[in-house]
Design a protein around this motif. Structure first.
Motif, PDB file in Angstrom:
ATOM      1  N   MET A   1       0.885  -1.515  -0.240  1.00  0.00           N
ATOM      2  CA  MET A   1       0.162  -0.049  -0.204  1.00  0.00           C
ATOM      3  C   MET A   1       0.513   0.654   0.478  1.00  0.00           C
ATOM      4  O   MET A   1       2.067   1.359   0.904  1.00  0.00           O
ATOM      5  CB  MET A   1      -0.927   0.235   1.085  1.00  0.00           C
ATOM      6  N   ASN A   2       0.539   2.236  -0.453  1.00  0.00           N
ATOM      7  CA  ASN A   2       1.219   3.477  -1.290  1.00  0.00           C
ATOM      8  C   ASN A   2       1.359   4.188   0.567  1.00  0.00           C
ATOM      9  O   ASN A   2      -0.028   3.819   1.349  1.00  0.00           O
ATOM     10  CB  ASN A   2       0.650   4.182  -2.298  1.00  0.00           C
ATOM     11  N   GLU A   3       2.041   4.982   0.232  1.00  0.00           N
ATOM     12  CA  GLU A   3       1.516   6.184   1.739  1.00  0.00           C
ATOM     13  C   GLU A   3       0.013   7.246   1.601  1.00  0.00           C
ATOM     14  O   GLU A   3      -0.388   7.431   0.790  1.00  0.00           O
ATOM     15  CB  GLU A   3       2.805   7.615   2.054  1.00  0.00           C
ATOM     16  N   ILE A   4      -0.896   6.997   2.759  1.00  0.00           N
ATOM     17  CA  ILE A   4      -1.769   7.624   2.843  1.00  0.00           C
ATOM     18  C   ILE A   4      -1.777   8.652   4.276  1.00  0.00           C
ATOM     19  O   ILE A   4      -1.230   8.964   4.336  1.00  0.00           O
ATOM     20  CB  ILE A   4      -2.706   6.785   3.852  1.00  0.00           C
ATOM     21  N   ARG A   5      -2.618   9.062   2.903  1.00  0.00           N
ATOM     22  CA  ARG A   5      -2.367  10.781   3.599  1.00  0.00           C
ATOM     23  C   ARG A   5      -4.062  11.444   4.183  1.00  0.00           C
ATOM     24  O   ARG A   5      -4.924  11.284   3.051  1.00  0.00           O
ATOM     25  CB  ARG A   5      -1.667  11.931   2.154  1.00  0.00           C
ATOM     26  N   ALA A  58      -8.996  10.076   2.864  1.00  0.00           N
ATOM     27  CA  ALA A  58      -7.501   9.365   2.850  1.00  0.00           C
ATOM     28  C   ALA A  58      -7.173  10.072   1.322  1.00  0.00           C
ATOM     29  O   ALA A  58      -7.927   9.427   0.869  1.00  0.00           O
ATOM     30  CB  ALA A  58      -7.836   8.320   3.408  1.00  0.00           C
ATOM     31  N   GLU A  59      -5.474  10.615   0.838  1.00  0.00           N
ATOM     32  CA  GLU A  59      -5.732   9.954  -0.185  1.00  0.00           C
ATOM     33  C   GLU A  59      -4.189   9.145  -0.408  1.00  0.00           C
ATOM     34  O   GLU A  59      -3.470   9.510   0.205  1.00  0.00           O
ATOM     35  CB  GLU A  59      -4.899  11.760  -0.925  1.00  0.00           C
ATOM     36  N   SER A  60      -4.215   8.294  -1.905  1.00  0.00           N
ATOM     37  CA  SER A  60      -3.334   7.388  -1.927  1.00  0.00           C
ATOM     38  C   SER A  60      -2.855   8.608  -3.069  1.00  0.00           C
ATOM     39  O   SER A  60      -3.793   7.889  -4.515  1.00  0.00           O
ATOM     40  CB  SER A  60      -3.251   6.366  -1.511  1.00  0.00           C
ATOM     41  N   GLU A  61      -1.581   8.215  -3.442  1.00  0.00           N
ATOM     42  CA  GLU A  61      -1.147   9.146  -5.065  1.00  0.00           C
ATOM     43  C   GLU A  61      -1.993  10.124  -5.783  1.00  0.00           C
ATOM     44  O   GLU A  61      -1.933   9.981  -6.739  1.00  0.00           O
ATOM     45  CB  GLU A  61      -1.294   7.483  -5.751  1.00  0.00           C
ATOM     46  N   LYS A  93      -9.985  -0.540  -1.950  1.00  0.00           N
ATOM     47  CA  LYS A  93      -7.917  -0.144  -1.154  1.00  0.00           C
ATOM     48  C   LYS A  93      -8.875  -0.335   0.580  1.00  0.00           C
ATOM     49  O   LYS A  93      -8.425  -0.680   1.267  1.00  0.00           O
ATOM     50  CB  LYS A  93      -8.423   1.107  -0.891  1.00  0.00           C
ATOM     51  N   ILE A  98      -5.946   2.227   5.539  1.00  0.00           N
ATOM     52  CA  ILE A  98      -7.232   3.477   5.059  1.00  0.00           C
ATOM     53  C   ILE A  98      -7.934   3.531   6.543  1.00  0.00           C
ATOM     54  O   ILE A  98      -8.218   5.128   6.983  1.00  0.00           O
ATOM     55  CB  ILE A  98      -7.405   3.608   3.924  1.00  0.00           C
TER      56      ILE A  98
END
Length: 193
Positions: A1-5, A58-61, A93, A98
């Motif tokens: 999983m990519n970084e979650i912002r 929540a954002e990813s990429e 996702k 998340i």
């Protein structure tokens, strides 16, 4: 999983947030809503929530992959230190952290607002089916919520009856004169949201 912002959502996010929510309306009994709201109606829901409560994305990429928000548990004054929570994760996702990231931030903000009790109303089926699993109940249990009650056969969707469970979590100590509940706008800056 990519970084979650995790960031504050706003009315300008209505289209992306609605894209996360719409499949839950159309294909599940997670929400008892029958018709996907218009983008404008969804935008107005966000605006109304932000008058007092947090609405987080929540954002990813660079894409919104989920959101969580709080709202009034009940409009009467004595319920002022309570809030109802809601969360939706893009269906492709799920199970990537998340939900935990969103709820962790949401709870931190609500605690700073001086909210003491959190409640989640969750659709429930006597037996899992193609429209509803117990995933949300299990998620809330992992997040420290406990069962507070169940209402039976209160929601009718996809030609069947569903129950509703209420789960609760206490965020703080219940004292005499608990202090004023702050708005999201008052505490937002302290979270970098």
């Amino acid at each position: 999983m990519n970084e979650i912002r995790i960031r504050a959502a706003g009315p300008e996010d209505a289209e992306a947030l609605l894209a996360v929510y719409a499949p839950y309306v159309e294909n599940t009994a997670v929400t008892f809503e029958y018709t996907v709201p218009s983008e404008e109606e969804f935008r107005q829901r966000i605006i109304r929530t932000l008058e007092k409560y947090p609405y987080l994305a929540a954002e990813s990429e660079g894409e919104i992959v989920g959101y969580a928000y709080a709202g009034s548990f009940h409009p009467r004054a004595a319920y002022g230190w309570t809030a109802e929570t809601s969360i939706y994760i893009r269906q492709d996702k799920k199970r990537g952290g998340i939900g935990r990231a969103l709820y962790t931030e949401l709870e931190a903000v609500l605690k700073k607002q001086n909210i003491l009790n959190l409640y989640a109303r969750i659709a429930s089926a006597a037996e899992e089916d193609e429209y509803l699993t117990r995933d949300s109940i299990r998620f809330h249990e992992r997040m420290g919520y406990r069962l507070a009650g169940e209402v039976f056969q209160c929601g009718y969707k996809f030609d069947r009856w569903y129950n509703m469970v209420c789960m609760e979590k206490m965020l703080g100590e219940h004292r005499e004169a608990p202090g004023r509940v702050k708005t999201f706008a008052e505490v937002r800056e302290g979270f970098g949201l």
